[in-house]
Design an enzyme around this catalytic site. Structure first.
Site, PDB file in Angstrom:
ATOM      1  N   GLU A 105       0.823  -1.214   0.000  1.00 20.02           N
ATOM      2  CA  GLU A 105       0.000   0.000   0.000  1.00 20.02           C
ATOM      3  C   GLU A 105       0.856   1.263   0.000  1.00 20.02           C
ATOM      4  O   GLU A 105       0.570   2.203  -0.719  1.00 20.02           O
ATOM      5  CB  GLU A 105      -0.956   0.025   1.198  1.00 20.02           C
TER       6      GLU A 105
ATOM      7  N   ASP B 102      -6.394   8.270  -0.443  1.00 21.16           N
ATOM      8  CA  ASP B 102      -5.895   7.255   0.487  1.00 21.16           C
ATOM      9  C   ASP B 102      -4.728   7.861   1.250  1.00 21.16           C
ATOM     10  O   ASP B 102      -3.873   8.521   0.650  1.00 21.16           O
ATOM     11  CB  ASP B 102      -5.428   6.010  -0.265  1.00 21.16           C
TER      12      ASP B 102
END
Length: 148
Positions: free
Chosen positions: A53, A71
């Site tokens: 991620e 994000d």
């Protein structure tokens, strides 16, 4: 004088970059914060998730043009559902925190929010990177040699 200006620019870029954890440092930190086995999810799976991620970077951000969300942080937690960045239309803020809290070098807020995410029915499958890079794979390498 030029040396001082260059030094200042280097220091500024380091401050903006945030903390990029070393693999074992992050593994120890996540273990200390209660992530190993949380909701049946191994520390190695959390480490794999963080690797893919954010590259273990606390200040990572990724804008999603489709829904105008972003994000944030080491777990790339989304502003549409989990945090408030003040600019995502229709945000829910289920973690009850500012998205900027997810960008801190101290990852306690990010961990607390990640724990909240996995309490939902989707669990760790909420993260696309985990599904694509970690699910049904041998993830032991992410904690190997860390003594955790």
């Amino acid at each position: 004088m030029k040396a001082l200006i260059v030094l200042g620019l280097v220091l500024l870029s380091v401050m903006v970059q945030g903390k990029v954890f070393e693999r074992c440092e992050l593994a120890r930190t996540l273990k200390r914060l209660g992530m190993d086995g949380y909701r049946g999810i191994s520390l190695a799976n959390w480490m794999c998730l963080a690797k893919w991620e954010s590259g273990y970077n606390t200040r990572a951000t990724n804008y999603n043009a489709g829904d105008r969300s972003t994000d944030y942080g080491i777990f790339q937690i989304n502003s549409r559902y989990w945090c408030n960045d003040g600019k995502t239309p229709g945000a829910v803020n289920a973690c009850h925190l500012s998205c900027s809290a997810l960008l801190q070098d101290n990852i306690a807020d990010a961990v607390a929010c990640a724990k909240r995410v996995v309490r939902d029915p989707q669990g760790i499958r909420a993260w696309v990177a985990w599904r694509n890079r970690c699910q049904n794979r041998d993830v032991r390498q992410y904690v190997q040699g860390c003594g955790v």
